[in-house]
Structures are given as structure tokens and as C-alpha cells.
Write an enzyme that holds these catalytic residues in place. Sequence first.
Site, PDB file in Angstrom:
ATOM      1  N   TYR A 137       0.847  -1.186   0.000  1.00  0.00           N
ATOM      2  CA  TYR A 137       0.000   0.000   0.000  1.00  0.00           C
ATOM      3  C   TYR A 137       0.884   1.238   0.000  1.00  0.00           C
ATOM      4  O   TYR A 137       1.821   1.335   0.805  1.00  0.00           O
ATOM      5  CB  TYR A 137      -0.896   0.011   1.233  1.00  0.00           C
ATOM      6  N   ASP A 234       9.247   2.625  -0.203  1.00  0.00           N
ATOM      7  CA  ASP A 234       8.241   3.238   0.662  1.00  0.00           C
ATOM      8  C   ASP A 234       8.514   2.752   2.080  1.00  0.00           C
ATOM      9  O   ASP A 234       8.102   1.666   2.477  1.00  0.00           O
ATOM     10  CB  ASP A 234       6.848   2.835   0.191  1.00  0.00           C
ATOM     11  N   LYS A 262       5.025   8.298   9.672  1.00  0.00           N
ATOM     12  CA  LYS A 262       4.671   7.571  10.884  1.00  0.00           C
ATOM     13  C   LYS A 262       5.681   7.760  12.007  1.00  0.00           C
ATOM     14  O   LYS A 262       5.667   8.780  12.685  1.00  0.00           O
ATOM     15  CB  LYS A 262       4.428   6.104  10.564  1.00  0.00           C
TER      16      LYS A 262
END
Length: 445
Positions: A137, A234, A262
Site C-alpha cells: 500500500y 516506501d 509515521k
Amino acid sequence: MTLADRARRVIPGGVNSGQRSIPGFTDLVITRTSGARFWDQHGREFTDYHAAFGPALLGHNDPDVAAATAAAGTSLALPGVAVTDAEVALAERLTELVPSLEKVLLTSTGSEATFHALRVARAATGRRLVVKFQGCYHGWHDSVSLNVISAPDRLGAHDPTSTGILPEVLDATLVLRFNDTAAVRQVFADHGDDIAAVILEPIPHNVGALLPTDDFLRTLREECTRAGSVLVFDEVITGFRHALGGYQSICGITPDLTTLGKAIANGAPVGALGGRADLMDLFSTRPGGPAFFAGTYNGHPQVVAAALATLRKLSDEPVHEHTFRLGERARTELAALYRSLDVPTVVTGYGSVFVTYFMDGPAPRSYDDLLANDAARFIGVRRNLTEHGIFELPLNLKRSHISYAHTDADIDRLVEATEAAVRKTLADGVPADLAHTSTMGGAQR
């Protein structure tokens, strides 16, 4: 009228992100967080292994991060022009820590970072195609919002996570199996001259934890170098949670571009994109740069302060040592528990991340392997854990996280509660609303 009812009156679905409304927990309202715990509107306390999809590596409301954020708020508001001294300090620190980062730009989210990574890759190469992997994702934008958690009959075809995406946008994205080196070589043989970028989570944590093989990562680097394509890691999840240098510092493969988020700021809304200087200099932040880049809140003083405080604590204290040790304890003891109960499982993960798949066999290497996971049991056990004050997100394939605020006593309680939850699940059977569950759950990180 309950708080949840009031929310649904004025917020579509009652939540502000697609996977915060959990079947079976539609009346859950969070009123307080601290350390490894949160509390709901009824005063119930939960030990939190969901951790907002993972950013709270230090734990909720870390006092050092909170103090730095508050201090920044008293001295500097968002100027919206030029640069602040803290932005410079953060960019310098990031380029020191992460091997691929020669220059870096700040965003507000990880999705923005991956969007800009693909935009600049196309600007640099003049090419059309992007390669991604089933189960990974990379955010909500159209070119990568597909093929995350897919039903079996959607494998091998485009499986968008949303309606409203133009078919011609999807057509420019090629989807491969993770860890399939032969497929990587073949796609470059067939389309190498038109591949702008390859993007992947080096560990696809959005489906739990698929650990990459060394050969797979080396092949990606070799093929991208040979074809002149841009390799994008990513590391929105893996960066900083797994190492100060990201997973690339562990695997020894240096991508051309890296996206971060994050754990960079322990949950404050900040992301980053960095990499080779020649690529980063294509952005319009440098006069004449052809790839437009903007964002009113990029580099906001308070989130930058949170990031600097987080990185300082990750550098100065044994955060990774502590969380990795507890992660290994959780994986080892949960695996032993399931063996003692004669329940087929694969308990896997990396560092502070753990996940239990309800399936036979070795650790999965690609999304195809995860089709064997018993999603109803996966979700059912997690639902039953909440009755014991343990919160692991009750959606299929979602990973769990350990923070610096978790303790050995928390792991003891996790194992005890898991035994009780599994026994209840075995005794009661599958809840009616999960009876026909196969692959379910969504794409959010």
C-alpha cells in the site's frame, strides 16, 4: 444520543478515515491515550498494539515529544515563507541517518510523499509506467491505490481500492507478485524502456509481514539501474520503526528515492521524501524545477519539533533494543502457545512488529500465500482479545506493534489473554457476521 451516534450525524460513517470504523466496534469512542494504552468513553482501558497503524514507536503522548511540540508552539507559528531553522536541522538529520537521502523535502502525509516520488520519477525519465506489488500500500492517490488486500478472483488483474479512478491511470500501473524475481526480470524485458519507477514496501506490512528475499531486492536494484528506472522504497512504516537508517540500512540495498512518515515524529502529521540530489533538484522548490511541489503545512514548526525530538530519543535511548526484544518475546511465546493448543498458525513479523496468520506452512513470501489465512478466525480472536483489555486491530491481515512504552508485563498479559481469546473462539465458533469472511479488510496503513 451517544457520542458515536452524534459523530455519524455529522461525519460520514462517524469517522475521519476509511478503516477507523471497525465492524463490531461502531460505538467505540477514544477519550484518552497514554504510553501503551488508550481508554474509551466508558472508561475501559486497553493495552494498544494497533498504535494508529504504527507511528507511536515511543508510545502515546511521549513526554519528551510532547514537551518539544508545546515549546515550538509558543515560539513560532506557521510562517508560510522561506524556511525555519528547525526544518534545516531536521533535513540535515534525515540525510545523516538514511543512506539514500542526499536531499529531502517534508510533506504532511506518507501518501503525499509517495505521490511526489512517482511524479518526479516520471519527470526525470519521461516514461509512463509504474511497477508495484500485490499487497503493498502506497497511499490513496490513483496510480497506486490498487491491489492491496484482494480477493482470490482479483489476483492477476487490476483491483482498485476505490471507484472514481480513471482506467487509463490504472493502465499505467503494472502489478507483480512480491518476492517474484522472475516476474521482475520479465517485466523489465517487456517494458523496461517505459518503466519510470518501481515502488515497494521493503516489508509489506499492510498485509502483516512478508519478509523480502535478498535476491528479490538485489534484482530490483539491478534491473532499475540497467533500465534507468527509479527505485522507490516506501519506508513510511519500516523507516525508523525498524532502524534509524530505515530497512535499507539493514538489507544493504540503496534505493533512488525513499518515502518516510509515521514513526518519524511518533504520530505527528509529517512525512518526507528524499533521495538522489539530481532527482530532488527537479522539484519546483528549486527555481526552475519542472516537478511542482507545494503544501501549506509542509514543515510546520510543531510537527518538525516532534520529529526532531523523536529522532533524538531514538538515537539516545535503547528504543530499538527494547522493542525488538519484546517483539521477539511476543512472537516466540505466541508461537509456543498456538502449538500447545494445536491451532495451525504462522507467527511472524520483524523487530517490533508481530502478526499471527491462521494457516499451515512456512512463513508466507507473497500475497498469494496469505489466501490460506483463516480470516474469520483471525478477526474473531482479535475481537475476543478486547474482552481482556487487549486491542489488536480486528481487521484481516493487519499487523500489531510494540512501543517503547510496552513492558514485559504487557507481553505476559498478551500471551495470557490470547490463550483465553483463542479458547473462546474455538468454543463459540465464528461470529455470524464473519461466517463468509475470506479476504477482508482494507488498504490503509
